[in-house]
Write a protein that holds these residues in place. Structure first.
Motif, mmCIF file in Angstrom:
data_model
loop_
_atom_site.group_PDB
_atom_site.id
_atom_site.type_symbol
_atom_site.label_atom_id
_atom_site.label_comp_id
_atom_site.label_asym_id
_atom_site.label_seq_id
_atom_site.Cartn_x
_atom_site.Cartn_y
_atom_site.Cartn_z
ATOM 1 N N ALA A 1 -7.540 -1.720 -16.264
ATOM 2 C CA ALA A 1 -6.821 -2.015 -15.019
ATOM 3 C C ALA A 1 -7.795 -2.492 -13.944
ATOM 4 O O ALA A 1 -8.898 -1.948 -13.809
ATOM 5 C CB ALA A 1 -6.090 -0.765 -14.551
ATOM 6 N N VAL A 2 -7.373 -3.497 -13.199
ATOM 7 C CA VAL A 2 -8.255 -4.083 -12.180
ATOM 8 C C VAL A 2 -8.186 -3.256 -10.887
ATOM 9 O O VAL A 2 -7.269 -2.472 -10.692
ATOM 10 C CB VAL A 2 -7.840 -5.538 -11.867
ATOM 11 C CG1 VAL A 2 -7.879 -6.381 -13.111
ATOM 12 C CG2 VAL A 2 -6.469 -5.584 -11.197
ATOM 13 N N ASP A 3 -9.198 -3.435 -10.045
ATOM 14 C CA ASP A 3 -9.164 -2.872 -8.691
ATOM 15 C C ASP A 3 -10.079 -3.722 -7.812
ATOM 16 O O ASP A 3 -10.847 -4.542 -8.312
ATOM 17 C CB ASP A 3 -9.574 -1.391 -8.688
ATOM 18 C CG ASP A 3 -10.961 -1.182 -9.248
ATOM 19 O OD1 ASP A 3 -11.911 -1.774 -8.704
ATOM 20 O OD2 ASP A 3 -11.115 -0.444 -10.244
ATOM 21 N N LYS B 1 0.790 -1.223 0.000
ATOM 22 C CA LYS B 1 0.000 0.000 0.000
ATOM 23 C C LYS B 1 0.832 1.288 0.000
ATOM 24 O O LYS B 1 0.337 2.344 -0.373
ATOM 25 C CB LYS B 1 -0.991 0.005 1.153
ATOM 26 C CG LYS B 1 -0.376 0.026 2.525
ATOM 27 C CD LYS B 1 -1.493 -0.026 3.556
ATOM 28 C CE LYS B 1 -0.921 -0.236 4.948
ATOM 29 N NZ LYS B 1 -1.944 -0.557 5.918
ATOM 30 N N ASP B 2 2.085 1.243 0.432
ATOM 31 C CA ASP B 2 2.783 2.503 0.634
ATOM 32 C C ASP B 2 3.266 3.207 -0.626
ATOM 33 O O ASP B 2 3.169 4.417 -0.734
ATOM 34 C CB ASP B 2 3.946 2.297 1.598
ATOM 35 C CG ASP B 2 3.421 2.261 3.015
ATOM 36 O OD1 ASP B 2 2.388 2.933 3.256
ATOM 37 O OD2 ASP B 2 3.985 1.542 3.850
ATOM 38 N N ASP B 3 3.781 2.418 -1.561
ATOM 39 C CA ASP B 3 4.383 3.099 -2.706
ATOM 40 C C ASP B 3 3.472 3.119 -3.921
ATOM 41 O O ASP B 3 3.849 3.549 -4.987
ATOM 42 C CB ASP B 3 5.700 2.397 -3.077
ATOM 43 C CG ASP B 3 5.472 0.928 -3.350
ATOM 44 O OD1 ASP B 3 4.375 0.432 -3.006
ATOM 45 O OD2 ASP B 3 6.376 0.279 -3.898
ATOM 46 N N ASN B 4 2.249 2.698 -3.746
ATOM 47 C CA ASN B 4 1.388 2.515 -4.898
ATOM 48 C C ASN B 4 0.421 3.686 -5.039
ATOM 49 O O ASN B 4 -0.278 4.049 -4.096
ATOM 50 C CB ASN B 4 0.640 1.181 -4.683
ATOM 51 C CG ASN B 4 -0.355 0.911 -5.752
ATOM 52 O OD1 ASN B 4 -1.384 1.576 -5.807
ATOM 53 N ND2 ASN B 4 -0.062 -0.056 -6.599
ATOM 54 N N ILE B 5 0.367 4.262 -6.234
ATOM 55 C CA ILE B 5 -0.443 5.472 -6.427
ATOM 56 C C ILE B 5 -1.931 5.206 -6.192
ATOM 57 O O ILE B 5 -2.616 6.001 -5.575
ATOM 58 C CB ILE B 5 -0.186 6.095 -7.832
ATOM 59 C CG1 ILE B 5 -0.955 7.408 -8.014
ATOM 60 C CG2 ILE B 5 -0.531 5.150 -8.956
ATOM 61 C CD1 ILE B 5 -0.193 8.623 -7.607
ATOM 62 N N GLU B 6 -2.393 4.030 -6.636
ATOM 63 C CA GLU B 6 -3.823 3.727 -6.457
ATOM 64 C C GLU B 6 -4.181 3.692 -4.975
ATOM 65 O O GLU B 6 -5.195 4.213 -4.552
ATOM 66 C CB GLU B 6 -4.189 2.365 -7.075
ATOM 67 C CG GLU B 6 -4.448 2.416 -8.555
ATOM 68 C CD GLU B 6 -3.166 2.447 -9.359
ATOM 69 O OE1 GLU B 6 -2.267 1.644 -9.034
ATOM 70 O OE2 GLU B 6 -3.041 3.290 -10.262
ATOM 71 N N SER B 7 -3.300 3.052 -4.188
ATOM 72 C CA SER B 7 -3.659 2.934 -2.779
ATOM 73 C C SER B 7 -3.560 4.286 -2.072
ATOM 74 O O SER B 7 -4.307 4.556 -1.140
ATOM 75 C CB SER B 7 -2.829 1.862 -2.074
ATOM 76 O OG SER B 7 -1.473 2.156 -2.203
ATOM 77 N N VAL B 8 -2.674 5.149 -2.545
ATOM 78 C CA VAL B 8 -2.596 6.480 -1.944
ATOM 79 C C VAL B 8 -3.869 7.260 -2.270
ATOM 80 O O VAL B 8 -4.454 7.916 -1.413
ATOM 81 C CB VAL B 8 -1.354 7.237 -2.456
ATOM 82 C CG1 VAL B 8 -1.382 8.684 -1.980
ATOM 83 C CG2 VAL B 8 -0.096 6.555 -1.971
ATOM 84 N N LEU B 9 -4.302 7.154 -3.529
ATOM 85 C CA LEU B 9 -5.492 7.898 -3.945
ATOM 86 C C LEU B 9 -6.782 7.338 -3.352
ATOM 87 O O LEU B 9 -7.804 8.009 -3.353
ATOM 88 C CB LEU B 9 -5.598 7.919 -5.474
ATOM 89 C CG LEU B 9 -4.668 8.911 -6.178
ATOM 90 C CD1 LEU B 9 -4.773 8.750 -7.685
ATOM 91 C CD2 LEU B 9 -4.969 10.354 -5.779
ATOM 92 N N THR B 10 -6.748 6.114 -2.874
ATOM 93 C CA THR B 10 -7.962 5.540 -2.292
ATOM 94 C C THR B 10 -7.825 5.371 -0.786
ATOM 95 O O THR B 10 -8.622 4.690 -0.161
ATOM 96 C CB THR B 10 -8.285 4.169 -2.920
ATOM 97 O OG1 THR B 10 -7.131 3.330 -2.781
ATOM 98 C CG2 THR B 10 -8.657 4.278 -4.381
ATOM 99 N N GLU B 11 -6.811 6.023 -0.222
ATOM 100 C CA GLU B 11 -6.567 5.890 1.212
ATOM 101 C C GLU B 11 -7.791 6.270 2.038
ATOM 102 O O GLU B 11 -8.078 5.663 3.067
ATOM 103 C CB GLU B 11 -5.384 6.774 1.611
ATOM 104 C CG GLU B 11 -4.966 6.531 3.032
ATOM 105 C CD GLU B 11 -3.985 7.575 3.531
ATOM 106 O OE1 GLU B 11 -2.797 7.249 3.554
ATOM 107 O OE2 GLU B 11 -4.422 8.691 3.864
ATOM 108 N N HIS B 12 -8.523 7.298 1.546
ATOM 109 C CA HIS B 12 -9.668 7.805 2.314
ATOM 110 C C HIS B 12 -10.821 6.821 2.373
ATOM 111 O O HIS B 12 -11.739 7.007 3.150
ATOM 112 C CB HIS B 12 -10.145 9.117 1.694
ATOM 113 C CG HIS B 12 -10.588 8.961 0.275
ATOM 114 N ND1 HIS B 12 -9.699 8.847 -0.771
ATOM 115 C CD2 HIS B 12 -11.820 8.846 -0.272
ATOM 116 C CE1 HIS B 12 -10.373 8.700 -1.895
ATOM 117 N NE2 HIS B 12 -11.663 8.688 -1.622
#
Lengths: 313, 685
Positions: free
Chosen positions: A272-274, A20-31
């Motif tokens: 892209a999957v999520d 989760k730390d270095d990944n842009i998707e996880s940063v943008l969906t942190e909330h």
């Protein structure tokens, strides 16, 4: 067309947490991490692999998102909102752990968000939307506390959002949208009020969401998207009109949206999957009676055995 | 992630992405620190704006801006408070942040709500908001957030419905494939109609114009769905009766019924409306037997819901014991007392009073109880053609006698008929050059609407043509085949029940001496490929019903048939016990055949929320079920069977040929149904 890549999807969900730390998707969906946790965990349960998760770690993390007010935030340090509160309750319900909650406190947080006209605000900042009606009603029902709100007024408000096409929008006058329809039909199903729905009219609108590829869109003349396999299908099932679409074609469409290499499901083939679409794809397949999957309840969005455990005891 | 291609990242991509992620993460961490420490300085607000520009979905960041806004308004100096430009500049800054966020993601709920929140504080210009909207609505004509915001601004700034209607006209003229505009048009027109605004009352003129407007869209591209639902809405606006009407009853108006006397004379009275209603009670409906007005009558809706509404309502009347007189004929009158107290679900009162009367005589018969109960057979051999002199057929007649309509209704519907007729002509024309599904479907709907408005004179004039259209649609549009099949079934049943003659073709007489259970006639609607049941209002008299060998997966509607005591549903597609929920309302049901269905074959139960259950809060969990389950964890699966069969007094049941039925289930059933004499052809002892 391949089959459902159960193992790959399980692996995909389990590894989301780790990077989760270095990944842009996880940063943008942190909330909205708590929504993500609910989507991932429910998917694992439907796939029969919930045991692969460290339950205690998840439960204590969920509790760390709870606020003094009783509501839950989308992540540690984030403000509370009904959007995250329902996910928290659903996760604890999956693990049969709701008894560790301070239920009176939590239910008074939710019921305080009901407005005079029966609608619900999502939080103290006052945005009103029928999504929040569903979130409040589903949360309270799972906690067996529906008596804490004025159900009749809540239902009347939802009905006031009904449109010419039989669907529902976010507020009175707002356009119908499949996601919003799920929320309204779900809330009406839970409160024994589906007689307010024009099932034939809404059923026709919903079944016309199926496009040539077999996928479903969320509004007329829009692109198909795997997430509507949940919103449209669950609504069609609740009003008993699911026979009006071609189920086989939809199964095929969802299976084509899988990433066979790395696991996960996307909105359309080759995107892209999520975790959000992975959940909606797998839950959709469960509603389509794909072999080997646990059945999911269309109103509470939890496996049927979990819902039965709450209400048939 | 919507619409982003799936590709494996190159090392360069990964580095860039990691760098960006680290940058956002740092913004997020700093922001949360400011938020938790209530820091609302200029720098802190700038940092927050940067975060929202990259991620407008970060809800907590919008909350923070609201707190900061209020904090900064309160803490400003007196001079600043007096300076309206200062307040305006704070508001402008908020609007600027929202606008930037919307440029990143114009579907952000948080951003739109923040704008509403700020604009509600006053001090904003309508012009600026409309300009912003025009920009976003041009970029994405279907953005429902923008349309919602537009309705909000129109309300806030008192922009007239007529003006907004013109906006939808312009949008549609620009590109008719704009469902959002059609939707908003229906909302605005509904408002204008409700207000009876000038030019919109009576509806006639505006409907003509709208039909033409939407026709242009549909005829330009019949495959584009944008106009479809709007056309259906117009049709509904044209034909719908704008208040609830009592359309049928049991016993029917002006009928004679003959009841056996057991220990008491008790019989159901059913009121059937054109739509679900609420408010039926002894205050709104008067029941009078001879000269006695019955005060404490309880009416119950025949429907599963939490709020006491239903299309059909029942009460059970009894003639007091001391009044029995075999030579006497009792006159019963039912009339609306305060019909305004009876309302549709949308609150429209049933403003036209109604009443009906029927006559009841009693006959002395030996009670069935105690006698042996022979198995009732419902096969072809059990029946012979009907003797039309039979007493019972007189009863049927009552359902088909012409009812004189009010004069004003006839004149008001003249323009309606012409309007529909005109539409029919247009859609017939469309089908001459385009073999399109919406053309066929709309034509079928128009024809049925036309028939329903002329039903007293020439019932079902177009039914054959409509059936043909649905048959063609099943082939033309196979993914939605089941929808057309269901519609076909409803039309077919309309045809069957349209006249006494056509209905009698499906009525058969029992060869054996009629018993009080079967009655003398059986309505046989078997082997008709029915996938759905309808026309219930014409079937309230039915005591024996054969629906076997159809494709029914639901029996919704049968709950209104309160006389039903003998029902054959074998060889259908009923998929769960919950599908049998309507039977719970049939207190007279004695003989039931649900053999050879699909009960237990499916993992997903599509009737789960159409029945009474603890999940829908329509009934409580019954702890007595535990006794039956007896600690057997698997028996929990029989809960639904328990709620359905637990309330029935069945004497004969056939249930073989369903996946759910095994030895364990059979023993559960025998325990549950005390009065059962025959199970799957075996006599029980």
């Amino acid at each position: 067309m391949g089959e459902l890549a159960t193992e790959k999807h399980t692996k995909y969900i389990l590894q989301i947490e780790k990077k989760k730390d270095d990944n842009i998707e996880s940063v943008l969906t942190e909330h909205l991490r708590i929504n993500g946790a609910y989507w991932g965990l429910t998917t694992l349960d439907i796939l029969g692999n919930l045991k692969a998760v460290e339950q205690e770690a998840v439960v204590s993390w969920v509790l760390s998102c709870q606020h003094e007010s009783g509501g839950f935030g989308g992540n540690v340090g984030h403000d509370p909102h009904l959007l995250y509160t329902l996910s928290a309750i659903q996760i604890l319900t999956l693990f049969n752990k709701t008894h560790i909650l301070n239920i009176p406190k939590l239910t008074s947080y939710i019921s305080a968000l009901q407005n005079e006209d029966g609608s619900f605000s999502g939080d103290q900042y006052g945005e009103i939307d029928t999504r929040f009606s569903y979130l409040a009603i589903c949360s309270l029902a799972l906690l067996k506390s529906l008596d804490k709100i004025n159900v009749e007024k809540a239902v009347k408000y939802i009905i006031s959002c009904k449109n010419l096409d039989g669907g529902f929008g976010c507020t009175p006058g707002a356009e119908s949208h499949a996601g919003q329809i799920f929320c309204c039909v779900g809330a009406l199903a839970i409160t024994g009020s589906l007689h307010y729905v024009d099932k034939d009219l809404l059923g026709w609108w919903l079944c016309e969401r199926q496009v040539k590829s077999g996928g479903l869109n969320g509004r007329p003349e829009k692109l198909p998207d795997v997430c509507y396999s949940w919103w449209v299908l669950s609504s069609l099932i609740m009003i008993d009109r699911v026979g009006w679409i071609d189920k086989e074609k939809l199964v095929k469409f969802i299976l084509e949206c899988q990433d066979f290499e790395n696991g996960g499901i996307s909105d359309r083939p080759d995107d892209a999957v999520d975790v959000f679409h992975t959940y909606f794809g797998v839950a959709g397949l469960s509603l389509l009676e794909y072999p080997g999957l646990k059945p999911i309840d269309p109103a509470y969005a939890l496996p049927v055995d979990v819902v039965n455990r709450i209400f048939l005891e | 992630m919507h619409g982003r291609p799936r590709k494996s990242a190159t090392p360069v991509d990964e580095n860039a992405s990691a760098l960006k992620a680290a940058k956002i993460r740092s913004l997020q961490t700093q922001f949360l620190q400011n938020h938790h420490n209530n820091i609302y300085t200029k720098e802190a607000l700038e940092l927050n704006a940067k975060l929202l520009e990259t991620n407008p979905e970060y809800m907590t960041a919008w909350n923070y801006r609201k707190l900061a806004f209020e904090h900064n308004l309160i803490s400003q100096s007196d001079a600043e408070k007096a300076d309206s430009d200062h307040i305006k500049s704070i508001i402008d800054e908020e609007l600027r942040v929202v606008e930037n966020a919307l440029r990143t993601n114009f579907k952000s709920y948080g951003a739109w709500h923040h704008r509403k929140w700020v604009v509600s504080k006053g001090n904003s210009s309508t012009e600026r908001e409309l300009k912003l909207l025009n920009m976003f609505q041009k970029q994405d004509t279907r953005n429902f957030h923008a349309w919602n915001y537009r309705r909000f601004i129109a309300g806030l700034k008192n922009i007239s419905d007529e003006k907004e209607l013109q906006y939808t006209t312009d949008m549609i003229n620009d590109n008719f494939s704009n469902y959002s505009a059609w939707h908003n048009r229906s909302v605005l027109l509904s408002n204008l109609l409700e207000k009876k605004a000038e030019g919109y009352f009576p509806k006639e003129t505006f409907l003509t114009e709208e039909y033409e407007f939407v026709r242009n869209a549909v005829f330009t591209d019949p495959d584009d769905q944008s106009g479809w639902f709007y056309h259906l809405w117009l049709l509904d606006q044209t034909v719908k009766v704008d208040m609830p009407v009592m359309v049928s009853s049991w016993p029917p108006c002006d009928s004679d019924i003959n009841l056996p006397v057991a220990s008491e004379v008790k019989f159901p009275v059913v009121l059937y409306f054109n739509e679900p209603v609420e408010g039926i009670s002894s205050h709104t409906v008067i029941v009078q037997i001879e000269d006695d007005v019955f005060k404490d009558i309880t009416w119950s809706p025949l429907s599963t819901n939490k709020f006491g509404c239903g299309q059909a309502w029942v009460t059970h009347l009894s003639i007091p014991h001391e009044k029995f007189n075999f030579s006497k004929i009792y006159e019963v009158k039912i009339k609306s007392e305060d019909s305004r107290g009876i309302t549709s679900l949308s609150g429209v009162p049933c403003s036209r009073p109604w009443s009906f009367a029927f006559r009841v005589s009693v006959k002395d018969v030996q009670p069935d109880e105690g006698q042996s109960f022979g198995r009732i057979m419902l096969t072809d051999e059990s029946f012979c053609t009907i003797d039309t002199n039979l007493n019972k057929t007189n009863l049927l007649k009552s359902y088909f006698e012409l009812k004189t309509s009010d004069d004003d209704q006839i004149t008001s519907s003249k323009w309606k008929l012409e309007m529909i007729d005109n539409e029919i002509a247009h859609y017939r024309e469309l089908l001459t050059w385009a073999d399109c599904k919406i053309g066929k479907l709309t034509l079928a709907r128009l024809l049925m609407a036309y028939d329903s408005m002329t039903s007293s004179a020439t019932p079902i004039a177009h039914v054959e043509e409509v059936l043909q259209l649905y048959s063609e649609l099943m082939k033309l549009d196979t993914p939605h085949q089941q929808y057309y099949k269901d519609e076909y079934s409803l039309v077919l049943l309309k045809q069957v029940t349209s006249s006494m003659e056509s209905l009698l073709k499906h009525c058969w007489q029992y060869k054996s001496t009629p018993s009080s259970i079967t009655g003398s006639i059986c309505l046989r609607l078997n082997s008709l490929s029915l996938s759905r049941i309808g026309s219930i209002e014409r079937l309230l008299w039915v005591q024996s019903l054969d629906l076997s060998h159809n494709q029914l997966h639901s029996i919704e509607g049968l709950e209104a048939l309160q006389l039903l005591s003998c029902l054959n549903l074998s060889h259908n597609k009923l998929a769960s016990f919950t599908a049998l929920d309507p039977l719970r309302f049939l207190k007279s049901l004695k003989v039931l055949n649900v053999s050879h269905n699909e009960i237990g074959s499916h993992t997903i139960d599509t009737r789960r929320y159409q029945c009474s259950s603890p999940m829908s809060h329509t009934i409580d969990y019954d702890p007595k079920f535990e006794e039956f389950a007896n600690g057997d964890a698997k028996l929990v699966n029989f809960w639904e069977a328990y709620t359905v069969f637990g309330g029935l007094n069945l004497m004969q049941l056939d249930i073989v040929g369903n996946v759910a039925v095994d030895e364990r289930f059979v023993s559960f059933l025998v325990k549950l149904l005390h009065g059962l004499k025959w199970l799957d052809g075996e006599e029980l002892h």
